[in-house]
Enzyme design. Structure first.
Site, PDB file in Angstrom:
ATOM      1  CB  ILE A   1      -0.964  -0.014   1.210  1.00  0.00           C
ATOM      2  CG1 ILE A   1      -1.972  -1.167   1.055  1.00  0.00           C
ATOM      3  CG2 ILE A   1      -1.693   1.328   1.349  1.00  0.00           C
ATOM      4  CD1 ILE A   1      -2.853  -1.406   2.263  1.00  0.00           C
TER       5      ILE A   1
ATOM      6  CG  ASP B   1       9.323  -0.620   5.062  1.00  0.00           C
ATOM      7  OD1 ASP B   1       8.176  -0.648   4.595  1.00  0.00           O
ATOM      8  OD2 ASP B   1       9.837  -1.604   5.641  1.00  0.00           O
TER       9      ASP B   1
ATOM     10  CB  SER C   1      -1.703   0.393   9.135  1.00  0.00           C
ATOM     11  OG  SER C   1      -1.429   1.040  10.363  1.00  0.00           O
TER      12      SER C   1
ATOM     13  CG  ASP D   1     -10.539   2.533   7.438  1.00  0.00           C
ATOM     14  OD1 ASP D   1     -11.763   2.764   7.466  1.00  0.00           O
ATOM     15  OD2 ASP D   1     -10.034   1.585   6.820  1.00  0.00           O
TER      16      ASP D   1
ATOM     17  CD  GLU E   1     -11.632  -2.446  13.281  1.00  0.00           C
ATOM     18  OE1 GLU E   1     -12.152  -3.287  12.529  1.00  0.00           O
ATOM     19  OE2 GLU E   1     -10.679  -1.707  12.938  1.00  0.00           O
TER      20      GLU E   1
ATOM     21  CG  HIS F   1     -11.116  -2.209   9.223  1.00  0.00           C
ATOM     22  ND1 HIS F   1     -10.505  -2.952  10.200  1.00  0.00           N
ATOM     23  CD2 HIS F   1     -10.332  -2.370   8.129  1.00  0.00           C
ATOM     24  CE1 HIS F   1      -9.414  -3.529   9.726  1.00  0.00           C
ATOM     25  NE2 HIS F   1      -9.291  -3.182   8.467  1.00  0.00           N
TER      26      HIS F   1
ATOM     27  N   GLY G   1     -11.217   0.867   4.420  1.00  0.00           N
ATOM     28  CA  GLY G   1     -10.138   1.226   3.485  1.00  0.00           C
ATOM     29  C   GLY G   1     -10.095   0.294   2.288  1.00  0.00           C
ATOM     30  N   GLY G   2     -10.223  -0.983   2.557  1.00  0.00           N
ATOM     31  CA  GLY G   2     -10.143  -1.959   1.461  1.00  0.00           C
ATOM     32  C   GLY G   2     -11.501  -2.398   0.974  1.00  0.00           C
TER      33      GLY G   2
HETATM   34  N1  LIG Z   1      -7.966  -0.176   6.356  1.00  0.00           N
HETATM   35  C1  LIG Z   1      -8.131  -1.245   5.612  1.00  0.00           C
HETATM   36  O1  LIG Z   1      -9.241  -1.587   5.232  1.00  0.00           O
HETATM   37  C2  LIG Z   1      -6.934  -2.034   5.213  1.00  0.00           C
HETATM   38  C3  LIG Z   1      -6.939  -2.726   3.998  1.00  0.00           C
HETATM   39  C4  LIG Z   1      -5.798  -3.392   3.626  1.00  0.00           C
HETATM   40  C5  LIG Z   1      -4.687  -3.413   4.444  1.00  0.00           C
HETATM   41  N2  LIG Z   1      -4.702  -2.797   5.627  1.00  0.00           N
HETATM   42  C6  LIG Z   1      -3.537  -2.812   6.506  1.00  0.00           C
HETATM   43  O2  LIG Z   1      -2.569  -1.932   5.934  1.00  0.00           O
HETATM   44  C7  LIG Z   1      -1.269  -2.325   6.357  1.00  0.00           C
HETATM   45  C8  LIG Z   1      -0.315  -2.346   5.188  1.00  0.00           C
HETATM   46  O3  LIG Z   1      -0.716  -3.316   4.215  1.00  0.00           O
HETATM   47  P1  LIG Z   1       0.293  -3.769   3.056  1.00  0.00           P
HETATM   48  O4  LIG Z   1      -0.426  -4.707   2.175  1.00  0.00           O
HETATM   49  O5  LIG Z   1       0.963  -2.594   2.451  1.00  0.00           O
HETATM   50  O6  LIG Z   1       1.336  -4.577   3.947  1.00  0.00           O
HETATM   51  P2  LIG Z   1       2.847  -4.935   3.587  1.00  0.00           P
HETATM   52  O7  LIG Z   1       3.196  -6.088   4.441  1.00  0.00           O
HETATM   53  O8  LIG Z   1       3.018  -5.041   2.093  1.00  0.00           O
HETATM   54  O9  LIG Z   1       3.657  -3.631   4.065  1.00  0.00           O
HETATM   55  C9  LIG Z   1       3.901  -3.314   5.390  1.00  0.00           C
HETATM   56  C10 LIG Z   1       5.240  -2.603   5.429  1.00  0.00           C
HETATM   57  O10 LIG Z   1       5.428  -2.031   6.712  1.00  0.00           O
HETATM   58  C11 LIG Z   1       6.794  -2.174   7.058  1.00  0.00           C
HETATM   59  N3  LIG Z   1       6.891  -2.009   8.514  1.00  0.00           N
HETATM   60  C12 LIG Z   1       6.451  -2.847   9.481  1.00  0.00           C
HETATM   61  N4  LIG Z   1       6.654  -2.321  10.697  1.00  0.00           N
HETATM   62  C13 LIG Z   1       7.220  -1.104  10.486  1.00  0.00           C
HETATM   63  C14 LIG Z   1       7.641  -0.068  11.344  1.00  0.00           C
HETATM   64  N5  LIG Z   1       7.504  -0.174  12.666  1.00  0.00           N
HETATM   65  N6  LIG Z   1       8.198   1.027  10.800  1.00  0.00           N
HETATM   66  C15 LIG Z   1       8.319   1.147   9.448  1.00  0.00           C
HETATM   67  N7  LIG Z   1       7.953   0.194   8.580  1.00  0.00           N
HETATM   68  C16 LIG Z   1       7.390  -0.909   9.096  1.00  0.00           C
HETATM   69  C17 LIG Z   1       7.156  -3.538   6.535  1.00  0.00           C
HETATM   70  O11 LIG Z   1       8.550  -3.707   6.383  1.00  0.00           O
HETATM   71  C18 LIG Z   1       6.412  -3.546   5.182  1.00  0.00           C
HETATM   72  O12 LIG Z   1       7.212  -3.025   4.150  1.00  0.00           O
HETATM   73  C19 LIG Z   1      -1.441  -3.668   7.051  1.00  0.00           C
HETATM   74  O13 LIG Z   1      -1.421  -3.485   8.433  1.00  0.00           O
HETATM   75  C20 LIG Z   1      -2.810  -4.121   6.579  1.00  0.00           C
HETATM   76  O14 LIG Z   1      -3.414  -5.000   7.500  1.00  0.00           O
HETATM   77  C21 LIG Z   1      -5.804  -2.085   6.036  1.00  0.00           C
END
Ligand SMILES: NC(=O)c1ccc[n+]([C@@H]2O[C@H](COP(=O)([O-])OP(=O)(O)OC[C@H]3O[C@@H](n4cnc5c(N)ncnc54)[C@H](O)[C@@H]3O)[C@@H](O)[C@H]2O)c1
Length: 405
Positions: free
Chosen positions: A159, A178, A236, A261, A266, A289, A291-292
């Site tokens: 994302i 990251d 996230s 979000d 929840e 929640h 977002g997706g």
């Molecule tokens: N709101 C929603 O509806 C919704 C929808 C989809 C995903 N999400 C959430 O969004 C988040 C990201 O999803 P994604 O697919 O990009 O995941 P991803 O695993 O591709 O990316 C997460 C990134 O965060 C980095 N990371 C982890 N801890 C960190 C920290 N403390 N500091 C800096 N970087 C850090 C990781 O190295 C990774 O690159 C997840 O938590 C996912 O559950 C929410």
């Protein structure tokens, strides 16, 4: 005993999973039951006997106790991105494969972030609620274009990195942090700590994953380190942010706005009450929640995860399984044995010697290991005798044996 080849799989899909999932599974001969809401632990324990494939979204929790009460369960499909709601290790130890949809709703989240960044930067919620309250209040003060402003992305995964591309297309400058080495997209600049991002960003948005260490990642100290007048977003995980501290920094005016979000606790079902320290604050967008949650993403998730469950049930493919060794297979010829075992020396030799002793010819074989588990998929030319299966089942290293055709 392992299931006999061709025995029909049954699936239970919870939490309003997209109907395309039912089509994909139904066309593969799986009988599917659906329930609209999430189930509690006790309800799951009642519901799972006889169910081979379970489909959930983010609200249903699959605990070790649930897995203990579900001996027929072979695979769980998380029709979402996160899998924290499932005890992955306990599932692996019982030979239950877990699949998710890591990419299907990435774009939907990115588009909501962009919409919120613009809405908050232009104070749209403030203008909107004033007019709804019957008050005409026109002003340019505190409203900005996003062009030329700096977006700070914490977590540059699927994302975060796609957001980076779309935000640059709007003329934003992008900096990110990251914990892992990540390729910077376009002109985005990687910074070496979250603190460096907070010091320069006009908008800070969190896209970290749900690892336990991220609990409380963002609290009073981090909000105080953001630029005065900056905007904060979290789409996230809820447990990553201290909402009391966020409230304090919005009320004091240090932050100009926020969008949230995701929440640590929840509500389980639509219509359930919702409470949060963030309710009632100006220029703060709260969403449940979603977002997706777009029709496009749900459709893609339904198709993608159902396809993974179907391929595992039908021919043993663990491609993109989050908790088992990945063996990527297509439909086999004749009988196929899927043997999940402890990853210790000599298991493959024992499997093959059992087959050889019974005169079984191996026509194809593939082994992968991951951590403490190994998974070997063996195609054999003939039907398999019960005695062969009994010997493989009795091996002390066997976690689960499945017979597929
Ligand atoms: N709101 C929603 O509806 C919704 C929808 C989809 C995903 N999400 C959430 O969004 C988040 C990201 O999803 P994604 O697919 O990009 O995941 P991803 O695993 O591709 O990316 C997460 C990134 O965060 C980095 N990371 C982890 N801890 C960190 C920290 N403390 N500091 C800096 N970087 C850090 C990781 O190295 C990774 O690159 C997840 O938590 C996912 O559950 C929410």
């Amino acid at each position: 005993m392992p299931g006999s080849p061709g025995s029909p799989a049954s699936a239970l899909l919870l939490e309003n999973i997209h109907p395309l999932a039912v089509d994909v599974l139904g066309r593969a001969g799986v009988s599917v039951q659906q329930r609209p809401g999430a189930l509690s632990e006790a309800e799951l324990v009642q519901a799972l006997p006889g169910v081979k494939l379970l489909g959930i979204r983010s609200t249903t929790h699959v605990t070790e106790a649930v897995l203990d009460a579900a001996p027929d369960l072979e695979a769980i499909g998380a029709f979402c991105i996160g899998t924290n709601q499932i005890d992955l290790e306990a599932a692996a130890a019982r030979g239950v494969a877990v699949f998710n949809a890591p990419f299907s709703n990435t774009r939907s989240v990115v588009e909501l972030v962009i919409a919120e960044v613009i809405a908050l930067t232009r104070q749209l919620t403030v203008f909107d609620s004033a007019l709804h309250a019957g008050v005409w209040q026109k002003s340019a003060a505190g409203s900005h274009e996003v062009r030329g402003r700096t977006l700070g992305i914490v977590g540059y995964g699927n994302i975060g990195s796609q957001l980076s591309v779309v935000a640059e297309a709007l003329g934003m400058r992008v900096v990110f942090y990251d914990t892992a080495e990540k390729l910077a997209m376009g002109n985005a600049v990687r910074l070496s700590s979250m603190e460096e991002v907070l010091a320069v960003a006009d908008v800070v948005t969190l896209h970290v994953d749900g690892r336990a260490g991220n609990g409380g990642l963002f609290g009073a100290e981090q909000f105080a380190a953001m630029k005065p007048g900056a905007i904060f977003l979290n789409l996230s995980r809820g447990f990553v942010v201290d909402h009391g501290a966020l409230r304090d920094h919005l009320v004091s005016g240090h932050l100009a706005g926020a969008a949230v979000d995701v929440f640590a606790n929840e509500p389980r079902r639509n219509g359930d009450p919702f409470d949060s320290r963030l309710r009632g604050l100006p220029n703060t967008i709260l969403t449940p929640h979603v977002g997706g949650s777009t029709e496009e993403a749900q459709e893609d998730i339904g198709r993608f995860v159902a396809g993974k469950l179907r391929d595992y049930a039908a021919h043993g493919s663990t491609s993109l399984a989050v908790n088992l060794p990945q063996v990527i297979t297509d439909a086999g010829h004749g009988t196929r044995l899927g043997h999940l075992h402890q990853n210790v020396p000599g298991v493959l030799a024992t499997v093959n010697s059992v087959l050889a002793r019974h005169g079984v010819n191996i026509v194809g074989q593939s082994l992968t290991t991951r951590g403490q588990l190994g998974y070997v998929v063996t195609d054999i030319g003939s039907a398999v005798e019960a005695a062969v299966l009994a010997e493989l089942e009795a091996m002390p290293e066997t976690v689960r044996l499945r017979v597929l055709s």
